[in-house]
Design an enzyme around this catalytic site. Structure first.
Site, PDB file in Angstrom:
ATOM      1  CG  HIS A  23      -1.064   0.449  -0.266  1.00 55.46           C
ATOM      2  ND1 HIS A  23      -0.025   0.975  -0.932  1.00 55.46           N
ATOM      3  CD2 HIS A  23      -0.669  -0.774  -0.358  1.00 55.46           C
ATOM      4  CE1 HIS A  23       0.732   0.104  -1.574  1.00 55.46           C
ATOM      5  NE2 HIS A  23       0.362  -0.904  -1.012  1.00 55.46           N
TER       6      HIS A  23
ATOM      7  CB  VAL B  51      -1.057 -11.704  -3.266  1.00 57.12           C
ATOM      8  CG1 VAL B  51      -2.540 -11.134  -3.346  1.00 57.12           C
ATOM      9  CG2 VAL B  51      -0.151 -11.284  -2.425  1.00 57.12           C
TER      10      VAL B  51
ATOM     11  CG  ASP C 160       4.162 -14.532 -13.154  1.00 53.12           C
ATOM     12  OD1 ASP C 160       4.877 -14.345 -13.691  1.00 53.12           O
ATOM     13  OD2 ASP C 160       3.577 -14.387 -12.062  1.00 53.12           O
TER      14      ASP C 160
ATOM     15  CG  ASP D  10      -5.549  -1.627  -1.181  1.00 50.74           C
ATOM     16  OD1 ASP D  10      -6.286  -0.748  -0.276  1.00 50.74           O
ATOM     17  OD2 ASP D  10      -4.669  -1.938  -1.058  1.00 50.74           O
TER      18      ASP D  10
ATOM     19  CB  ALA E  42      -5.097  -4.919   0.358  1.00 48.40           C
TER      20      ALA E  42
ATOM     21  CD  GLU F 160      -0.563   4.027  -2.671  1.00 50.61           C
ATOM     22  OE1 GLU F 160       0.290   3.706  -1.568  1.00 50.61           O
ATOM     23  OE2 GLU F 160      -0.864   3.038  -3.396  1.00 50.61           O
TER      24      GLU F 160
ATOM     25  CB  ALA G 281      -0.583  -4.900  -7.728  1.00 50.67           C
ATOM     26  NE  ARG G 282       4.109  -1.602  -3.839  1.00 47.63           N
ATOM     27  CZ  ARG G 282       3.619  -2.292  -2.959  1.00 47.63           C
ATOM     28  NH1 ARG G 282       2.516  -2.773  -2.861  1.00 47.63           N
ATOM     29  NH2 ARG G 282       4.450  -2.633  -1.865  1.00 47.63           N
TER      30      ARG G 282
END
Length: 355
Positions: A300, A171, A191, A276, A302, A281, A251-252
């Protein structure tokens, strides 16, 4: 087949309640060596476990709040499924699965990384554009009958602004490509698992988090939730961001601290946020972040597009088909388990796996 020869045993894949898209069942139907079993959730827990225990593989929901806790893949559940060989998540994430527990039990874990990259990347960039142009604030003002002075809602353009990407996998790479090619944005990326040359090949400059936060006009998260990433974006991280920057996450939940983000937005240090993913959730209706005019919220969704769902479910069905045919599927999360998985598969099917 000779009359005295038993038919080959099929590889049985169980899923609970529903699949994310019909593409899973359509693809699986093309592989007669695989049997797909729907296990209803409107029955006692013991009955669900009994049905799962008769399966070789478990196609598990990836969203932790959609799946009842007793059916999350952890050491306790795996102890009740001694013959389970494989777990495949319904998405790129696997929040409902403990990879270490799978490895300890000799169970292969795969995800569908990359299958929804386009949908998630478009969502993230869409949020960037809407937030910079202050669309949610304009909408709130108009609906409240308070839209008078257009200059009070003056926005900014994405073109040429520095975008910081945290986690440049499937992504993140696509986000970098969109903002670089369509909007001439310099892209910084942090990263832990990639070197500078790899990140450069993906269209970004490798930097450490302090520089990314300090220099980015937009910070966008695209990394999995792990012990290392939990609460990565906390009060200190938000304070390091450039004043007036935009924060976006597809992401999360739990990677960003929600109260700390609310405080940074309320103080004006961060201009706006696009969220998102959430700790819970969906979040409760009275959640403070839901009621801020400079925040875009989605549930969530996306990666919840027809194209992404079709793609990830097709990939999942093909992964199970690989295992049904004695081949190691791609996207293995716990590669250390492969030798033991191969031994268990061979014992279950009476022949060695293909090499």
């Amino acid at each position: 087949m000779p009359a005295n020869e038993a038919p080959a045993r099929r590889f049985r894949v169980g899923y609970l309640s529903h699949v994310p898209h019909p593409s899973f069942l359509e693809t699986a139907a093309q592989h007669p060596e695989m049997e797909v079993v729907r296990i209803p959730l409107d029955q006692p827990e013991a009955a669900v476990i009994e049905a799962l225990a008769a399966c070789d593989a478990y196609y598990v929901m990836a969203s932790r709040d959609e799946l009842p806790k007793p059916f999350h893949v952890n050491a306790a559940l795996l102890a009740r499924l001694p013959d389970l060989l494989m777990v495949g998540s319904t998405g790129a994430g696997y929040d409902t699965v403990d990879p270490a527990a799978c490895t300890a039990a000799g169970v292969l874990l795969v995800n569908q990384a990359g299958g929804n990259a386009e949908g998630v990347a478009e969502h993230a960039v869409g949020m960037m554009l809407a937030l910079l142009k202050r669309m949610p604030e304009a909408q709130a003002a108009m609906r409240a009958g308070q839209a008078r002075d257009r200059n009070a809602l003056m926005g900014r353009e994405l073109r040429g602004r520095t975008v910081g990407i945290v986690g440049i996998g499937n992504v993140g790479t696509r986000v970098a490509e969109i903002v670089r090619l369509a909007f001439s944005c310099p892209v910084l990326a942090c990263d832990l698992y990639l070197d500078a040359a790899t990140i450069a090949a993906r269209g970004a400059e490798k930097v450490e988090m302090p520089r990314l936060l300090a220099e980015s006009d937009v910070v966008s998260l695209h990394l999995p939730l792990t012990p290392d990433s939990r609460d990565l974006m906390n009060a200190g991280s938000f304070a390091q961001m450039r004043k007036g920057a935009i924060f976006v996450t597809t992401a999360r939940g739990n990677i960003h601290d929600e109260p700390a983000l609310h405080a940074a937005l309320a103080s004006g240090h961060i201009a706006a946020a696009g969220l998102d993913v959430w700790e819970q959730e969906p979040p409760p209706p009275d959640h403070p972040l839901l009621n801020m005019p400079n925040v875009i919220v989605t549930q969530h969704t996306a990666g919840v597009t027809h194209e992404s769902r079709s793609n990830i479910t097709r990939i999942a069905a093909l992964a199970f088909a690989d295992a049904a045919n004695g081949r190691l599927p791609p996207r293995v999360i716990n590669p250390a388990v492969v030798p033991r998985f191969a031994e268990r598969w061979a014992a279950a099917f009476g022949r060695p796996m293909a090499t």
